[in-house]
Design an enzyme around this catalytic site. Structure first.
Site, PDB file in Angstrom:
ATOM      1  N   HIS A 128      84.063 -85.536 -57.889  1.00 35.78           N
ATOM      2  CA  HIS A 128      82.748 -85.617 -58.526  1.00 35.78           C
ATOM      3  C   HIS A 128      81.749 -86.422 -57.693  1.00 35.78           C
ATOM      4  O   HIS A 128      80.567 -86.091 -57.633  1.00 35.78           O
ATOM      5  CB  HIS A 128      82.880 -86.248 -59.919  1.00 35.78           C
ATOM      6  N   HIS A 180      77.630 -79.312 -55.336  1.00 34.18           N
ATOM      7  CA  HIS A 180      77.676 -77.869 -55.536  1.00 34.18           C
ATOM      8  C   HIS A 180      76.414 -77.229 -54.976  1.00 34.18           C
ATOM      9  O   HIS A 180      75.413 -77.887 -54.714  1.00 34.18           O
ATOM     10  CB  HIS A 180      77.803 -77.533 -57.027  1.00 34.18           C
ATOM     11  N   GLN A 220      74.375 -72.992 -54.843  1.00 35.47           N
ATOM     12  CA  GLN A 220      74.190 -71.767 -55.617  1.00 35.47           C
ATOM     13  C   GLN A 220      74.020 -70.575 -54.684  1.00 35.47           C
ATOM     14  O   GLN A 220      73.706 -70.724 -53.498  1.00 35.47           O
ATOM     15  CB  GLN A 220      72.962 -71.896 -56.522  1.00 35.47           C
ATOM     16  N   HIS A 246      77.631 -83.240 -59.565  1.00 37.55           N
ATOM     17  CA  HIS A 246      78.804 -82.807 -58.799  1.00 37.55           C
ATOM     18  C   HIS A 246      78.358 -82.023 -57.556  1.00 37.55           C
ATOM     19  O   HIS A 246      77.437 -81.204 -57.637  1.00 37.55           O
ATOM     20  CB  HIS A 246      79.686 -81.913 -59.684  1.00 37.55           C
ATOM     21  N   ASN A 276      70.750 -77.533 -53.657  1.00 36.63           N
ATOM     22  CA  ASN A 276      69.813 -78.576 -54.058  1.00 36.63           C
ATOM     23  C   ASN A 276      70.617 -79.853 -54.229  1.00 36.63           C
ATOM     24  O   ASN A 276      71.611 -79.856 -54.941  1.00 36.63           O
ATOM     25  CB  ASN A 276      69.142 -78.243 -55.393  1.00 36.63           C
ATOM     26  N   CYS A 303      81.475 -83.701 -66.849  1.00 39.54           N
ATOM     27  CA  CYS A 303      80.949 -82.790 -65.828  1.00 39.54           C
ATOM     28  C   CYS A 303      81.617 -81.417 -65.934  1.00 39.54           C
ATOM     29  O   CYS A 303      82.843 -81.320 -65.893  1.00 39.54           O
ATOM     30  CB  CYS A 303      81.184 -83.374 -64.431  1.00 39.54           C
ATOM     31  N   CYS A 352      83.900 -80.371 -62.614  1.00 45.41           N
ATOM     32  CA  CYS A 352      85.168 -81.016 -62.263  1.00 45.41           C
ATOM     33  C   CYS A 352      86.327 -80.158 -62.753  1.00 45.41           C
ATOM     34  O   CYS A 352      86.170 -79.343 -63.669  1.00 45.41           O
ATOM     35  CB  CYS A 352      85.246 -82.410 -62.894  1.00 45.41           C
TER      36      CYS A 352
END
Length: 343
Positions: A117, A170, A172, A168, A157, A71, A74
């Site tokens: 993660h 996250h 934007q 992971h 998303n 990933c 991470c």
């Protein structure tokens, strides 16, 4: 909030956010042999609608569903270097290596909510959720001040059903150089409402929702979550501060302090809607006023899922994708009741 600015091997900006008083010093260098980002997205205007479309063909090569031990979000470990050079972090933001917008077309950033993660935003502590809110606010202030930026959009998303390519936790941030179509429509609707009633559209929407117990999901001292009267998605909730402000930078401390608890509660209710082992896929979107012409708009968050039952998805098919005419299979009042009951 403690902020540390670094640079990745290819010149992209990386920012670490830590709580005040944290002893952490984020100085680890990016040791990867990266070439400079080769991306040249452009904006083209659809002459039939006036909408601006980003053409970003380089994104076909972006990282796609890597295994957990590869990933890129991470923390870096010996033998595995990631987009985050540090061995640990709290919240990190960096320029996307595969941006939809760049240069004169805007900017795209990735927000890593946690070094863990597994899990999602709903698994964060209120303290960590507040740190993410502070990071969103800081990035909104920074990006909004840049020449050419018209609107800053923070979003998440979550879930393969949404199209997420990295598991992971996250989100934007997009800095648009053209006001997106949804904001254009809301601006026109707000202007028409002011002209016909003399009042603000979003203040009236919030007041109407708060007066209708059937559509309210959560009530706080400073925020209310409700299902909109004409919801597009099977399960959709909007979270508004009671005091109308244009963007995240204008929230006061009382509003910032209450937000994490209410938002985490709302996300966890979405996760409890369906009897499935995996969490509910969703899109969570902050709507902020653009740099110009946004005096009548209001900061608010829109959260919705494409799942309509435990084993069925809502696909934006012929009418939605072809004509932007949504058809919802679940009454907003029913969706609100189910969210209230998802304790």
């Amino acid at each position: 909030m403690k902020k540390s600015i670094a640079q990745l091997a290819d010149g992209r900006e990386l920012i670490y956010y830590d709580v005040d008083g944290s002893p952490a010093r984020r100085t680890a260098p990016d040791l990867r042999p990266l070439d400079r980002v080769d991306s040249d997205p452009v904006l083209r205007q659809d002459e039939a609608t006036g909408d601006w479309i980003a053409i970003a063909a380089h994104r076909q090569a972006r990282t796609y569903h890597p295994p957990a031990d590869e990933c890129p979000l991470c923390p870096s470990r010996e033998g595995r270097l990631s987009e985050i050079p540090a061995a640990d972090y709290e919240v990190a933001v960096f320029e996307n290596r595969f941006p939809s917008l760049a240069g004169g077309a805007g900017r795209c950033e990735v927000v890593c909510f946690t070094p863990e993660h597994a899990g999602g935003f709903a698994d964060l502590t209120p303290e960590r959720a507040r740190l993410v809110l502070d990071a969103w606010t800081d990035r909104t202030a920074d990006l909004s001040a840049r020449p050419g930026v018209e609107q800053v959009y923070c979003f998440e998303n979550r879930g393969a059903e949404i199209g997420v390519t990295l598991a992971h936790p996250h989100g934007q941030i997009y800095a648009f150089t053209r006001v997106p179509p949804r904001t254009v429509k809301m601006t026109a609707a707000a202007a028409a409402h002011r002209a016909s009633t003399g009042r603000n559209l979003f203040e009236d929407l919030l007041a109407g929702a708060r007066a209708d117990d059937d559509r309210v999901v959560l009530r706080g001292e400073h925020w209310t979550a409700f299902v909109p009267y004409a919801a597009r998605w099977p399960y959709e909730a909007h979270l508004y501060p009671h005091r109308r402000v244009p963007d995240l930078t204008r929230l006061n401390e009382a509003e910032r302090a209450e937000f994490p608890g209410l938002y985490l509660d709302l996300l966890r209710r979405f996760d409890r809607l369906f009897d499935r082992p995996e969490p509910t896929p969703y899109i969570s979107a902050w709507h902020q006023a653009p740099a110009r012409g946004g005096d009548e708009l209001a900061l608010h968050l829109e959260l919705f899922t494409v799942r309509r039952t435990a084993d069925r998805l809502k696909y934006p098919a012929g009418t939605e994708s072809g004509m932007e005419a949504f058809i919802n299979d679940i009454a907003p009042e029913t969706a609100a009741r189910r969210l209230r009951e998802a304790m």
